[in-house]
Scaffold this motif. Sequence first.
Motif, PDB file in Angstrom:
ATOM      1  N   ASN A   1       0.400  -0.658   0.310  1.00 44.09           N
ATOM      2  CA  ASN A   1       0.354   0.126   0.324  1.00 44.09           C
ATOM      3  C   ASN A   1       1.261   1.410   0.040  1.00 44.09           C
ATOM      4  O   ASN A   1       0.492   2.147   0.010  1.00 44.09           O
ATOM      5  CB  ASN A   1      -1.119  -0.125   1.221  1.00 44.09           C
ATOM      6  CG  ASN A   1      -2.423  -0.594   0.800  1.00 44.09           C
ATOM      7  OD1 ASN A   1      -2.796  -1.170  -0.303  1.00 44.09           O
ATOM      8  ND2 ASN A   1      -2.986  -1.057   2.243  1.00 44.09           N
ATOM      9  N   ASP A   2       2.449   0.654   0.213  1.00 41.58           N
ATOM     10  CA  ASP A   2       2.625   2.179  -0.277  1.00 41.58           C
ATOM     11  C   ASP A   2       3.152   2.889  -1.036  1.00 41.58           C
ATOM     12  O   ASP A   2       3.249   1.901  -2.184  1.00 41.58           O
ATOM     13  CB  ASP A   2       4.701   1.973   0.524  1.00 41.58           C
ATOM     14  CG  ASP A   2       4.822   2.858   1.031  1.00 41.58           C
ATOM     15  OD1 ASP A   2       5.169   4.059   0.265  1.00 41.58           O
ATOM     16  OD2 ASP A   2       6.542   2.798   1.795  1.00 41.58           O
ATOM     17  N   GLY A   3       2.827   3.582  -1.858  1.00 41.06           N
ATOM     18  CA  GLY A   3       2.832   4.049  -3.044  1.00 41.06           C
ATOM     19  C   GLY A   3       4.345   4.944  -3.460  1.00 41.06           C
ATOM     20  O   GLY A   3       4.050   4.994  -4.677  1.00 41.06           O
ATOM     21  N   ALA A   4       5.014   5.102  -2.508  1.00 39.79           N
ATOM     22  CA  ALA A   4       6.212   5.485  -2.651  1.00 39.79           C
ATOM     23  C   ALA A   4       7.294   4.378  -2.740  1.00 39.79           C
ATOM     24  O   ALA A   4       8.953   4.781  -3.258  1.00 39.79           O
ATOM     25  CB  ALA A   4       7.002   6.862  -2.080  1.00 39.79           C
ATOM     26  N   ASN A   5       7.507   3.443  -2.096  1.00 38.85           N
ATOM     27  CA  ASN A   5       9.031   2.999  -1.410  1.00 38.85           C
ATOM     28  C   ASN A   5       8.478   1.152  -1.582  1.00 38.85           C
ATOM     29  O   ASN A   5       7.261   0.873  -1.329  1.00 38.85           O
ATOM     30  CB  ASN A   5       8.959   2.993   0.076  1.00 38.85           C
ATOM     31  CG  ASN A   5       9.342   4.633  -0.060  1.00 38.85           C
ATOM     32  OD1 ASN A   5      10.733   4.997  -0.789  1.00 38.85           O
ATOM     33  ND2 ASN A   5       8.901   4.835   1.420  1.00 38.85           N
TER      34      ASN A   5
ATOM     35  N   VAL B   1      13.529 -14.022  -0.197  1.00 38.10           N
ATOM     36  CA  VAL B   1      13.406 -12.215  -0.060  1.00 38.10           C
ATOM     37  C   VAL B   1      12.713 -11.854  -1.299  1.00 38.10           C
ATOM     38  O   VAL B   1      13.461 -12.126  -2.021  1.00 38.10           O
ATOM     39  CB  VAL B   1      14.666 -11.792   0.689  1.00 38.10           C
ATOM     40  CG1 VAL B   1      13.913 -10.434   0.644  1.00 38.10           C
ATOM     41  CG2 VAL B   1      15.302 -12.482   1.776  1.00 38.10           C
ATOM     42  N   VAL B   2      11.008 -11.172  -1.310  1.00 38.80           N
ATOM     43  CA  VAL B   2      10.746 -10.821  -1.967  1.00 38.80           C
ATOM     44  C   VAL B   2      10.297  -9.558  -2.356  1.00 38.80           C
ATOM     45  O   VAL B   2      10.152  -9.314  -1.227  1.00 38.80           O
ATOM     46  CB  VAL B   2       9.646 -11.714  -2.726  1.00 38.80           C
ATOM     47  CG1 VAL B   2       9.516 -10.734  -4.598  1.00 38.80           C
ATOM     48  CG2 VAL B   2       9.946 -13.302  -3.348  1.00 38.80           C
ATOM     49  N   SER B   3      11.441  -8.585  -2.759  1.00 36.05           N
ATOM     50  CA  SER B   3      10.623  -7.083  -2.598  1.00 36.05           C
ATOM     51  C   SER B   3       9.514  -6.693  -3.580  1.00 36.05           C
ATOM     52  O   SER B   3       9.288  -6.546  -4.937  1.00 36.05           O
ATOM     53  CB  SER B   3      11.792  -6.285  -3.465  1.00 36.05           C
ATOM     54  OG  SER B   3      12.246  -5.140  -3.534  1.00 36.05           O
ATOM     55  N   ILE B   4       9.010  -6.644  -2.421  1.00 39.03           N
ATOM     56  CA  ILE B   4       7.516  -6.247  -3.145  1.00 39.03           C
ATOM     57  C   ILE B   4       7.424  -4.423  -3.466  1.00 39.03           C
ATOM     58  O   ILE B   4       8.134  -3.628  -3.034  1.00 39.03           O
ATOM     59  CB  ILE B   4       6.018  -6.129  -2.236  1.00 39.03           C
ATOM     60  CG1 ILE B   4       6.214  -7.683  -2.004  1.00 39.03           C
ATOM     61  CG2 ILE B   4       5.116  -6.214  -3.169  1.00 39.03           C
ATOM     62  CD1 ILE B   4       5.982  -8.672  -2.323  1.00 39.03           C
TER      63      ILE B   4
ATOM     64  N   ILE C   1       6.411 -16.217   7.669  1.00 36.54           N
ATOM     65  CA  ILE C   1       6.377 -15.162   6.305  1.00 36.54           C
ATOM     66  C   ILE C   1       6.366 -13.628   7.199  1.00 36.54           C
ATOM     67  O   ILE C   1       6.214 -13.804   8.553  1.00 36.54           O
ATOM     68  CB  ILE C   1       5.010 -14.525   6.338  1.00 36.54           C
ATOM     69  CG1 ILE C   1       5.249 -16.269   4.774  1.00 36.54           C
ATOM     70  CG2 ILE C   1       5.417 -13.652   5.257  1.00 36.54           C
ATOM     71  CD1 ILE C   1       2.954 -15.786   4.543  1.00 36.54           C
ATOM     72  N   ASP C   2       7.731 -13.389   7.105  1.00 33.00           N
ATOM     73  CA  ASP C   2       8.156 -11.988   7.532  1.00 33.00           C
ATOM     74  C   ASP C   2       8.210 -10.718   6.802  1.00 33.00           C
ATOM     75  O   ASP C   2       8.009 -11.249   5.283  1.00 33.00           O
ATOM     76  CB  ASP C   2      10.043 -12.065   8.360  1.00 33.00           C
ATOM     77  CG  ASP C   2       9.788 -12.985   9.059  1.00 33.00           C
ATOM     78  OD1 ASP C   2       8.761 -12.820  10.298  1.00 33.00           O
ATOM     79  OD2 ASP C   2      10.772 -14.005   9.246  1.00 33.00           O
ATOM     80  N   VAL C   3       7.740  -9.456   7.408  1.00 35.33           N
ATOM     81  CA  VAL C   3       7.563  -8.618   6.313  1.00 35.33           C
ATOM     82  C   VAL C   3       8.285  -7.455   7.106  1.00 35.33           C
ATOM     83  O   VAL C   3       8.173  -6.992   8.843  1.00 35.33           O
ATOM     84  CB  VAL C   3       5.576  -7.928   6.569  1.00 35.33           C
ATOM     85  CG1 VAL C   3       5.057  -8.887   5.417  1.00 35.33           C
ATOM     86  CG2 VAL C   3       5.698  -7.240   7.482  1.00 35.33           C
ATOM     87  N   ALA C   4       8.949  -6.326   6.393  1.00 32.84           N
ATOM     88  CA  ALA C   4       9.905  -5.541   6.885  1.00 32.84           C
ATOM     89  C   ALA C   4       8.382  -3.732   7.050  1.00 32.84           C
ATOM     90  O   ALA C   4       9.444  -2.854   7.679  1.00 32.84           O
ATOM     91  CB  ALA C   4      10.437  -4.915   4.644  1.00 32.84           C
ATOM     92  N   SER C   5       7.607  -3.841   6.116  1.00 28.84           N
ATOM     93  CA  SER C   5       7.139  -3.006   6.764  1.00 28.84           C
ATOM     94  C   SER C   5       5.216  -3.140   6.607  1.00 28.84           C
ATOM     95  O   SER C   5       5.062  -4.345   6.338  1.00 28.84           O
ATOM     96  CB  SER C   5       6.508  -2.104   4.878  1.00 28.84           C
ATOM     97  OG  SER C   5       5.744  -1.307   5.418  1.00 28.84           O
ATOM     98  N   THR C   6       4.428  -2.307   7.659  1.00 28.66           N
ATOM     99  CA  THR C   6       2.827  -2.346   8.150  1.00 28.66           C
ATOM    100  C   THR C   6       2.236  -1.985   6.961  1.00 28.66           C
ATOM    101  O   THR C   6       1.117  -2.519   6.758  1.00 28.66           O
ATOM    102  CB  THR C   6       2.453  -2.020   9.298  1.00 28.66           C
ATOM    103  OG1 THR C   6       2.809  -0.379   8.769  1.00 28.66           O
ATOM    104  CG2 THR C   6       3.270  -2.434  10.341  1.00 28.66           C
ATOM    105  N   GLU C   7       2.789  -1.796   5.452  1.00 30.25           N
ATOM    106  CA  GLU C   7       1.892  -1.339   4.508  1.00 30.25           C
ATOM    107  C   GLU C   7       1.772  -2.493   3.778  1.00 30.25           C
ATOM    108  O   GLU C   7       0.958  -2.253   2.720  1.00 30.25           O
ATOM    109  CB  GLU C   7       2.915   0.091   3.604  1.00 30.25           C
ATOM    110  CG  GLU C   7       3.261   0.645   4.470  1.00 30.25           C
ATOM    111  CD  GLU C   7       1.947   1.753   4.120  1.00 30.25           C
ATOM    112  OE1 GLU C   7       0.734   1.608   3.563  1.00 30.25           O
ATOM    113  OE2 GLU C   7       1.211   2.756   4.810  1.00 30.25           O
ATOM    114  N   LEU C   8       2.425  -3.511   3.949  1.00 31.25           N
ATOM    115  CA  LEU C   8       2.043  -5.065   3.111  1.00 31.25           C
ATOM    116  C   LEU C   8       0.834  -5.312   3.627  1.00 31.25           C
ATOM    117  O   LEU C   8       0.586  -5.634   4.421  1.00 31.25           O
ATOM    118  CB  LEU C   8       3.163  -6.063   2.999  1.00 31.25           C
ATOM    119  CG  LEU C   8       4.899  -5.894   2.823  1.00 31.25           C
ATOM    120  CD1 LEU C   8       5.485  -6.739   3.030  1.00 31.25           C
ATOM    121  CD2 LEU C   8       4.728  -4.903   1.025  1.00 31.25           C
ATOM    122  N   LYS C   9      -0.130  -6.094   2.982  1.00 28.35           N
ATOM    123  CA  LYS C   9      -1.394  -6.217   2.852  1.00 28.35           C
ATOM    124  C   LYS C   9      -1.543  -8.047   2.532  1.00 28.35           C
ATOM    125  O   LYS C   9      -0.860  -8.084   1.370  1.00 28.35           O
ATOM    126  CB  LYS C   9      -2.791  -5.879   2.365  1.00 28.35           C
ATOM    127  CG  LYS C   9      -2.368  -4.325   2.495  1.00 28.35           C
ATOM    128  CD  LYS C   9      -2.461  -3.841   4.605  1.00 28.35           C
ATOM    129  CE  LYS C   9      -1.931  -2.337   4.747  1.00 28.35           C
ATOM    130  NZ  LYS C   9      -1.173  -2.321   6.624  1.00 28.35           N
TER     131      LYS C   9
END
Length: 109
Positions: free
Chosen positions: A45-49, A70-73, A95-103
């Motif tokens: 959901n992050d429009g910039a990163n 590891v995959v960059s979304i 599963i681990d995520v680097a940001s709460t912006e991942l849904k």
Amino acid sequence: MPRVSIPVTSLSDAGVADPTPEDGDTTNGHSLSNTGKTILRVTNNDGANPHDLTLGTPITVGGKSVEDTVVSIPASATLTFGSLSTALYGSSVPIDVASTELKLSAFEP
């Protein structure tokens, strides 16, 4: 705390509504019940990163750990993952995520 389980929506020929995605939990991570046919959909959901998603590989070969996937979304992108081999990822994928912006959403055919 334990990992947050990602609910799996069963698909059918009658159709199903998209589930409400799980918010990325950067502290506890997630777990996904996996049959080898399970589908994982991840939206950034992050429009910039871009943000990283890590699929844990809890196995060893010859006594050595297999490297996690590891995959960059990309920013504002949705990626869909399938054919998560139970031999590689197990029946419960960490599963681990680097940001709460991942849904995260999951489906089972």
